[in-house]
Motif scaffolding. Structure first.
Motif, PDB file in Angstrom:
ATOM      1  N   GLU A   1       6.419   1.669  -7.921  1.00 29.31           N
ATOM      2  CA  GLU A   1       5.110   1.519  -8.558  1.00 29.31           C
ATOM      3  C   GLU A   1       4.551   0.127  -8.301  1.00 29.31           C
ATOM      4  O   GLU A   1       4.835  -0.816  -9.041  1.00 29.31           O
ATOM      5  CB  GLU A   1       5.230   1.784 -10.056  1.00 29.31           C
ATOM      6  N   PRO A   2       3.716  -0.041  -7.266  1.00 28.97           N
ATOM      7  CA  PRO A   2       3.134  -1.356  -6.976  1.00 28.97           C
ATOM      8  C   PRO A   2       1.848  -1.591  -7.762  1.00 28.97           C
ATOM      9  O   PRO A   2       0.977  -0.718  -7.841  1.00 28.97           O
ATOM     10  CB  PRO A   2       2.856  -1.290  -5.467  1.00 28.97           C
ATOM     11  N   ILE A   3       1.745  -2.793  -8.340  1.00 32.68           N
ATOM     12  CA  ILE A   3       0.595  -3.176  -9.168  1.00 32.68           C
ATOM     13  C   ILE A   3       0.023  -4.454  -8.570  1.00 32.68           C
ATOM     14  O   ILE A   3       0.710  -5.463  -8.446  1.00 32.68           O
ATOM     15  CB  ILE A   3       1.018  -3.390 -10.627  1.00 32.68           C
ATOM     16  N   LEU A   4      -1.253  -4.410  -8.201  1.00 32.44           N
ATOM     17  CA  LEU A   4      -1.883  -5.473  -7.423  1.00 32.44           C
ATOM     18  C   LEU A   4      -2.669  -6.433  -8.298  1.00 32.44           C
ATOM     19  O   LEU A   4      -3.503  -6.020  -9.112  1.00 32.44           O
ATOM     20  CB  LEU A   4      -2.819  -4.843  -6.380  1.00 32.44           C
ATOM     21  N   TYR A   5      -2.417  -7.737  -8.105  1.00 34.81           N
ATOM     22  CA  TYR A   5      -3.221  -8.819  -8.667  1.00 34.81           C
ATOM     23  C   TYR A   5      -3.905  -9.489  -7.471  1.00 34.81           C
ATOM     24  O   TYR A   5      -3.316 -10.344  -6.816  1.00 34.81           O
ATOM     25  CB  TYR A   5      -2.335  -9.813  -9.413  1.00 34.81           C
TER      26      TYR A   5
ATOM     27  N   ARG B   1      -2.194   0.367  -7.597  1.00 38.29           N
ATOM     28  CA  ARG B   1      -3.271   0.249  -8.562  1.00 38.29           C
ATOM     29  C   ARG B   1      -3.513  -1.212  -8.900  1.00 38.29           C
ATOM     30  O   ARG B   1      -2.628  -2.066  -8.737  1.00 38.29           O
ATOM     31  CB  ARG B   1      -2.969   1.033  -9.838  1.00 38.29           C
ATOM     32  N   LEU B   2      -4.714  -1.464  -9.369  1.00 38.29           N
ATOM     33  CA  LEU B   2      -5.060  -2.811  -9.814  1.00 38.29           C
ATOM     34  C   LEU B   2      -4.455  -3.087 -11.181  1.00 38.29           C
ATOM     35  O   LEU B   2      -4.400  -2.197 -12.039  1.00 38.29           O
ATOM     36  CB  LEU B   2      -6.567  -2.978  -9.898  1.00 38.29           C
ATOM     37  N   ALA B   3      -4.020  -4.300 -11.386  1.00 34.92           N
ATOM     38  CA  ALA B   3      -3.537  -4.708 -12.707  1.00 34.92           C
ATOM     39  C   ALA B   3      -4.690  -4.707 -13.698  1.00 34.92           C
ATOM     40  O   ALA B   3      -5.846  -4.961 -13.343  1.00 34.92           O
ATOM     41  CB  ALA B   3      -2.919  -6.093 -12.627  1.00 34.92           C
ATOM     42  N   LYS B   4      -4.371  -4.411 -14.952  1.00 37.22           N
ATOM     43  CA  LYS B   4      -5.396  -4.403 -15.985  1.00 37.22           C
ATOM     44  C   LYS B   4      -5.893  -5.809 -16.302  1.00 37.22           C
ATOM     45  O   LYS B   4      -7.044  -6.006 -16.688  1.00 37.22           O
ATOM     46  CB  LYS B   4      -4.843  -3.737 -17.246  1.00 37.22           C
ATOM     47  N   GLU B   5      -5.020  -6.773 -16.152  1.00 38.86           N
ATOM     48  CA  GLU B   5      -5.389  -8.168 -16.393  1.00 38.86           C
ATOM     49  C   GLU B   5      -5.485  -8.893 -15.056  1.00 38.86           C
ATOM     50  O   GLU B   5      -4.779  -8.546 -14.103  1.00 38.86           O
ATOM     51  CB  GLU B   5      -4.356  -8.860 -17.279  1.00 38.86           C
ATOM     52  N   PRO B   6      -6.337  -9.906 -14.947  1.00 40.75           N
ATOM     53  CA  PRO B   6      -6.535 -10.554 -13.647  1.00 40.75           C
ATOM     54  C   PRO B   6      -5.341 -11.363 -13.164  1.00 40.75           C
ATOM     55  O   PRO B   6      -5.195 -11.583 -11.963  1.00 40.75           O
ATOM     56  CB  PRO B   6      -7.748 -11.466 -13.899  1.00 40.75           C
TER      57      PRO B   6
ATOM     58  N   ASN C   1       5.249 -12.802 -10.113  1.00 37.66           N
ATOM     59  CA  ASN C   1       3.985 -12.394  -9.522  1.00 37.66           C
ATOM     60  C   ASN C   1       2.853 -13.230 -10.116  1.00 37.66           C
ATOM     61  O   ASN C   1       2.018 -13.775  -9.403  1.00 37.66           O
ATOM     62  CB  ASN C   1       3.736 -10.898  -9.699  1.00 37.66           C
ATOM     63  N   GLY C   2       2.838 -13.406 -11.440  1.00 37.10           N
ATOM     64  CA  GLY C   2       1.774 -14.162 -12.080  1.00 37.10           C
ATOM     65  C   GLY C   2       1.873 -15.659 -11.853  1.00 37.10           C
ATOM     66  O   GLY C   2       0.851 -16.334 -11.667  1.00 37.10           O
TER      67      GLY C   2
ATOM     68  N   GLY D   1      -0.781 -11.545  -5.882  1.00 38.25           N
ATOM     69  CA  GLY D   1       0.512 -11.195  -6.448  1.00 38.25           C
ATOM     70  C   GLY D   1       0.640  -9.686  -6.562  1.00 38.25           C
ATOM     71  O   GLY D   1      -0.335  -8.998  -6.882  1.00 38.25           O
ATOM     72  N   VAL D   2       1.826  -9.173  -6.281  1.00 39.41           N
ATOM     73  CA  VAL D   2       2.092  -7.746  -6.454  1.00 39.41           C
ATOM     74  C   VAL D   2       3.379  -7.591  -7.256  1.00 39.41           C
ATOM     75  O   VAL D   2       4.434  -8.096  -6.847  1.00 39.41           O
ATOM     76  CB  VAL D   2       2.230  -6.996  -5.114  1.00 39.41           C
ATOM     77  N   LEU D   3       3.268  -6.935  -8.395  1.00 41.89           N
ATOM     78  CA  LEU D   3       4.449  -6.552  -9.161  1.00 41.89           C
ATOM     79  C   LEU D   3       4.853  -5.171  -8.656  1.00 41.89           C
ATOM     80  O   LEU D   3       4.163  -4.185  -8.905  1.00 41.89           O
ATOM     81  CB  LEU D   3       4.128  -6.511 -10.647  1.00 41.89           C
TER      82      LEU D   3
END
Length: 385
Positions: free
Chosen positions: A290-294, A326-331, A339-340, A350-352
């Motif tokens: 599950e990749p989450i994009l910042y 998907r895009l992260a909910k927070e920037p 990642n942050g 950053g990608v979690l």
């Protein structure tokens, strides 16, 4: 006449390349044992993972292993959250799930062993010794440079692998740079995901042009002391390794030792002629990858929308091993996370990259990694600048 010999306590090793710090083993009956687990350093509610090696006499026996958590309710991170795997040769792994006959009794029931040695560990295990053997194979490749970053608290080398074309039409200052790191030592499926990325880069001719315009970095095991101790999230200081990024800069007084080594190295890379474009923080939790994009600045440039990266990964994932990016909910991600933290410090993407807990084999985890790196190759399709 059979030469089978029943297993005894002396046949087991709990402190080899796959071990479990603080665990005790008891003999219950014929090929029936109980393992009482220990807890992570300075974390009395974090149960270590059950891991061991049987060095002899396994052939012809069926092992039952009862596993007991030292913490009521299993602790903060349950020992039975994921499946485990066993192997006769430390290469070909068979998944094995938990059995239970009561709320408090969890155990493994192994099939009859066909060889005398058995390796057993969390998810699809990866020991430090096996990683060193892989690094020894990779380092002779002309596209690979191996960078030792320093020694862990247990005296093991923390490595960064660099993969790029040493020559080509683009100077290093014109190349994108992608950095993949695994922070939690017991999340082995994420490590095999990264190995799948490396295998594609070094095997597939289609990767050649990508590596002429890109530098890829891999820290497969930030905490190399983890596998021999059964640590899930920590180093020898008991620090959660994903919550060990230091702002505004690396600081050995504030960070876990191995995290300091990695962040100090990352800061050097950022200051080089090929600074990082993306930081991929590789983890395992339940389900598919599950990749989450910042997103960073490149997604507002000529490469196109972030959705092109999403679609590129999906195109190369026919088995649906990776959830839709998907895009992260927070920037921004968490400041102390990997990642942050870099995004806050350097303004990079950053990608979690979580998930993968439902992938039960090396091949599946590697295929998920290949899909991701091929999607990256498609998106970053031209030189930087």
């Amino acid at each position: 006449m059979s030469n089978k010999q029943e297993l005894s306590l002396s046949d087991f090793s709990l402190d080899g390349e796959y071990g479990s710090q603080g665990a005790a083993l008891e003999h219950i009956g014929v090929n029936h044992f109980r393992m009482i687990l220990g807890t992570a350093p300075n974390q009395p509610k974090w149960t270590n993972k059950p891991q061991f090696i049987i060095r002899r006499h396994a052939k012809g026996n069926r092992l039952r292993l009862d596993v007991v958590a030292p913490v009521a309710g299993g602790g903060q991170y349950p020992m039975n959250e994921y499946r485990y795997s066993w192997s006769h040769d430390n290469e070909h792994w068979q998944p094995i799930g938990w059995e239970t006959d009561s709320a408090e009794r969890n155990y493994f029931l192994f099939p009859e062993f066909t060889e005398n040695a058995v390796y057993f560990g969390h998810q699809v295990p990866l020991s430090y010794e096996l990683l060193e053997r892989l690094i020894g194979e990779w380092r002779v490749h002309p596209l690979v440079a191996v960078h030792p970053l320093g020694l862990s608290l247990g005296g093991r080398t923390v490595y960064r692998l660099e993969i790029t074309a040493p020559a080509g039409p683009y100077a290093r200052s014109e190349r994108w740079a992608h950095y993949m790191i695994n922070t939690h030592p017991g999340e082995h499926n994420a490590q095999w995901r990264m190995i799948g990325m490396i295998d594609w880069l070094l095997r597939d001719p289609q990767a050649g042009s990508f590596l002429e315009r890109t530098v890829c970095h891999f820290v497969i095991m930030m905490c190399p002391d983890g596998p021999s101790n059964g640590w899930y999230r920590v180093n020898g200081q008991g620090v959660d390794m994903n919550r060990s990024y230091s702002l505004p800069a690396a600081d050995h007084r504030l960070q876990a030792h191995e995290a300091y080594l990695c962040q100090r190295d990352l800061e050097r890379l950022i200051a080089s002629d090929t600074p990082m474009t993306t930081i991929w923080n590789m983890h395992t939790w339940g389900g598919a990858v599950e990749p989450i994009l910042y997103p960073g600045p490149e997604f507002s440039g000529p490469l196109g929308e972030w959705t092109a990266l999403r679609d590129g990964i999906g195109k190369h994932d026919p088995e649906h091993l990776v959830k839709t990016l998907r895009l992260a909910k927070e920037p921004l991600g968490m400041a102390e996370g990997w990642n942050g933290g870099p995004q806050r410090q350097f303004g990079v993407t950053g990608v979690l990259c979580e998930g993968g807990g439902s992938l039960l084999t090396k091949a599946e985890n590697a295929a998920a990694g290949e899909a991701i790196i091929r999607g990256i190759a498609d998106y970053y399709r031209c030189k930087k600048g």
